[in-house]
Design an enzyme around this catalytic site. Structure first.
Site, PDB file in Angstrom:
ATOM      1  N   GLY A 127       0.865  -0.900  -0.047  1.00 18.77           N
ATOM      2  CA  GLY A 127       0.536   0.079  -0.062  1.00 18.77           C
ATOM      3  C   GLY A 127       0.922   0.469  -0.297  1.00 18.77           C
ATOM      4  N   GLY A 337      12.297  -4.692 -37.815  1.00 14.52           N
ATOM      5  CA  GLY A 337      10.761  -4.786 -38.403  1.00 14.52           C
ATOM      6  C   GLY A 337      10.371  -6.006 -37.553  1.00 14.52           C
ATOM      7  N   GLU A 361      11.741   3.691  -8.215  1.00 16.21           N
ATOM      8  CA  GLU A 361      13.066   4.529  -7.553  1.00 16.21           C
ATOM      9  C   GLU A 361      12.267   6.367  -7.317  1.00 16.21           C
ATOM     10  OE1 GLU A 361      15.837   4.275  -6.172  1.00 16.21           O
ATOM     11  OE2 GLU A 361      15.186   2.172  -6.615  1.00 16.21           O
TER      12      GLU A 361
END
Length: 381
Positions: A127, A337, A361
């Site tokens: 959380g 491609g 980070e």
């Protein structure tokens, strides 16, 4: 921008050979097997990479942060999962201990890092991601110890680390001013890895969920001061973001160089596709972005070396380098491609590896908030 010392330049040449000859040939297997082989970690130890940034008084070589950032870039160019072992040990564990740890804590742990033992940072929780102040893992004082309970998630170097810098709540009534940072050994009773986390990219990096069940940690293992851990977190992330910028830069360089070489070999309409203006525009844009990302990253590292404020600079480097890496990985795959979309080539792996640099980070959305805040503060102090 200041130059590296001559001995640092010499060591970087050894690292380039190591990356190209020993790491890069294993990068695809590392991705497939989701593990950095022990022999590469042992080679980094033999080469003194774990000791490189540790000060001489703690058994290291005392090289600069700018050197470390270039080493991370070089290894990331070969395999970002491998670079993350070193990055986590030095910027996410070693740096906070070096900046804030007591002399006893430095002697106890930095010497072990210099000898090749791996550390990590345990901050993120289910959380609490971008909102680091929302962590719930707690530590309650009991005699001369603290007892830690809680859960940490997305922890890098999870199965490799012998010790972690862990951020916990010691005074819930104070919000972010009630956070304290500890060093916790991974063999402490009650410390558990609950599961491995399988990822889209940097698959070789050991990423885990950690459980703390009545883990006892001595008061002497506090990093910094009681209830001042949020400062430790923020300054650790300032350094860590420069490391992630270097990682992104290495990924971008690898994707770019492979695409340019391919464009000079692939023929369509009777000519190399590198002769086509559309491809040349892509190449020029990617080359320019790499150079800009490099300058931002090296500048932030230099400011860190000089102990100059670099909150804005580290966020700019991380933001720009990671966004550039994702654009470059995408455009490089486009040059390949249909072949680029297959697992026969490395282009798709570069795309997968690049994505995380925009997330960990501190997400790039958070970086933009930080940069705006710092710019406004500078212009209206």
């Amino acid at each position: 921008m200041s130059e590296l010392r001559e001995e640092e330049k010499d060591v970087l040449e050894y690292i380039k050979r190591f990356a190209n000859e020993e790491v890069k040939p294993l990068a695809r297997d590392i991705d497939l097997k989701e593990e950095v082989p022990r022999k590469l970690i042992d080679r980094m130890k033999e080469l003194g990479l774990f000791a490189s940034y540790i000060p001489k008084e703690y058994g290291g070589y005392g090289m600069s942060f700018s050197f470390l950032i270039r080493a991370i870039e070089i290894i990331s160019k070969a395999c970002p999962s491998t670079s993350l072992v070193l990055d986590g040990a030095l910027t996410l564990f070693g740096e906070p201990v070096l900046m804030f740890g007591s002399e006893d804590l430095k002697k106890k742990y930095l010497k072990r890092v210099a000898e090749g033992e791996i550390g990590g940072l345990a901050l993120t929780e289910p959380g609490a991601g971008s909102d680091a102040a929302a962590i719930k893992t707690s530590a309650v004082k009991d005699g001369n110890d603290y007892v830690i309970n809680g859960t940490k998630i997305f922890i890098s170097n999870g199965r490799l680390a012998k010790f972690f810098v862990v951020d916990v709540v010691t005074d819930p009534s104070k919000g972010h001013r009630g956070i304290t940072t500890f060093v916790v050994d991974s063999d402490a009773p009650g410390f558990k890895i609950s599961r491995d986390i399988h990822k889209m990219g940097i698959r070789g990096s050991s990423t885990v969920e950690l459980i703390f069940e009545n883990v006892r940690v001595p008061e002497s293992n506090i990093v910094g001061k009681l209830n001042e851990g949020f400062k430790v977190v923020m300054e650790t992330l300032d350094a860590g973001r420069i490391g992630i910028a270097a990682q992104a830069l290495g990924i971008a360089e690898s994707a770019f160089e492979e695409a340019v070489i391919y464009s000079q070999q692939r023929k369509q309409f009777g000519q190399n596709i590198s002769n086509m203006e559309g491809i040349q525009f892509m190449i020029s844009d990617m080359a320019t972005e790499i150079e800009a990302a490099k300058l931002l990253t090296y500048n932030a590292a230099e400011r860190w070396d000089k102990h100059e404020p670099c909150i804005k600079e580290s966020s700019m480097a991380k933001l720009y380098a990671s966004d550039a890496a994702n654009r470059i990985a995408t455009d490089s795959l486009q040059i390949f491609g249909g072949y680029g979309y297959t697992t026969d080539l490395d282009a798709e792996r570069h795309m997968r590896d690049a994505k995380i640099t925009q997330i960990y980070e501190g997400t790039n959305q958070i970086q933009r908030v930080i940069i705006a805040r710092e710019v406004m503060r500078e212009l209206n102090p």
